[in-house]
Design an enzyme around this catalytic site. Structure first.
Site, PDB file in Angstrom:
ATOM      1  N   ARG A  68       0.773  12.050  -9.618  1.00 17.46           N
ATOM      2  CA  ARG A  68       1.117  10.491  -9.532  1.00 17.46           C
ATOM      3  C   ARG A  68       2.537  10.283 -10.138  1.00 17.46           C
ATOM      4  O   ARG A  68       3.265   9.738  -9.580  1.00 17.46           O
ATOM      5  CB  ARG A  68       0.230   9.591  -9.976  1.00 17.46           C
ATOM      6  N   ASP A  76      -3.482   5.701   6.526  1.00 16.24           N
ATOM      7  CA  ASP A  76      -3.967   6.715   7.284  1.00 16.24           C
ATOM      8  C   ASP A  76      -4.932   6.542   8.354  1.00 16.24           C
ATOM      9  O   ASP A  76      -4.295   5.959   9.575  1.00 16.24           O
ATOM     10  CB  ASP A  76      -4.525   7.731   6.210  1.00 16.24           C
ATOM     11  N   GLU A  88       0.789  -1.248  -0.104  1.00 16.07           N
ATOM     12  CA  GLU A  88      -0.060  -0.194   0.006  1.00 16.07           C
ATOM     13  C   GLU A  88       0.804   1.289   0.084  1.00 16.07           C
ATOM     14  O   GLU A  88       2.037   1.351   0.516  1.00 16.07           O
ATOM     15  CB  GLU A  88      -0.750  -0.182   1.177  1.00 16.07           C
ATOM     16  N   ASP A  89       0.393   2.365  -0.725  1.00 16.02           N
ATOM     17  CA  ASP A  89       1.269   3.618  -0.586  1.00 16.02           C
ATOM     18  C   ASP A  89       1.368   4.086   0.755  1.00 16.02           C
ATOM     19  O   ASP A  89       2.181   4.326   1.228  1.00 16.02           O
ATOM     20  CB  ASP A  89       0.650   4.573  -1.707  1.00 16.02           C
ATOM     21  N   PHE A 138      -0.981  16.130   4.023  1.00 10.68           N
ATOM     22  CA  PHE A 138      -1.273  15.524   2.907  1.00 10.68           C
ATOM     23  C   PHE A 138      -0.047  15.424   1.814  1.00 10.68           C
ATOM     24  O   PHE A 138       0.414  16.478   1.541  1.00 10.68           O
ATOM     25  CB  PHE A 138      -2.647  16.214   2.285  1.00 10.68           C
TER      26      PHE A 138
END
Ligand code: 5GP
Length: 179
Positions: free
Chosen positions: A164, A102, A98-99, A151
């Site tokens: 991206r 959160d 997963e990137d 963010f």
């Protein structure tokens, strides 16, 4: 690149080193075994492409796509499968890539679904972790960096599908999304 809107958090050479270290650790932990690497689209695709080239055990790859934030920067808590895995994971050693974790709600949902399919093992690898925002009981097994509640974009991560392709990880200035 519009760098007025963002500042670099991790540059490409730091990322390369970190991803190599993570790949070495995974290679050690899975030595003598085969690994099914499951990438969570879309954010993980660049990290995953780099990571798997640093893993030296036989691997297969598959992908899952779940609903993400869309145009907002905070989780709705609602997760929906858009694309499921192609192959069975029964009796396989599965590593979810997963990137960023959160609230953890996305991974909570994904791990519950995948656990029910009886993999031999199930672990989580993420590049970035924001533990201060956690709502679900999720602790990734491999973490690149713990980051504060900001963010971030770049290296596969988007804001409204943009950025991206930026090669570093950046903090997006709140003025971009706080309107
Ligand atoms: P969670 O369910 O853990 O709250 O959210 C996980 C997903 O939210 C990530 O896979 C990613 O798509 C998105 N996300 C969470 N924080 C960030 C962030 O700082 N930047 C970007 N671009 N996406 C984020």
């Amino acid at each position: 690149m519009n760098l007025v809107k963002m500042e670099v958090l991790f540059d490409r050479s730091e990322l390369r080193k970190k991803v190599a270290e993570m790949g070495q650790q995974i290679t050690k932990d899975y030595s003598g075994r085969e690994l099914l690497v499951v990438g969570i689209l879309k954010g993980a695709f660049i990290f995953m492409a780099d990571l798997i080239r640093e893993i030296d055990v036989p691997i297969e790859v598959d992908f899952m796509d779940v609903s993400s934030y869309g145009l907002s920067t905070s989780s709705s808590g609602e997760v929906r499968i858009i694309k499921d895995l192609e192959y069975s994971i029964q009796d396989k050693d599965v590593l979810i890539v997963e990137d960023i974790v959160d609230t953890g709600l996305t991974l909570k949902y994904i791990t519950e679904i995948l656990r029910n399919r009886n993999p031999r093992s199930l672990k989580i690898c993420c590049l970035l972790d924001k533990p201060s925002r956690r709502k679900a009981d999720i602790s990734p097994d491999y973490v690149g960096y713990i980051i504060p509640d900001k963010f971030v974009v770049g290296y596969g991560l988007d804001y409204a599908e943009q950025y991206r392709n930026y090669p570093d990880v950046y903090i997006l200035k709140p003025s971009v999304y706080e309107k």
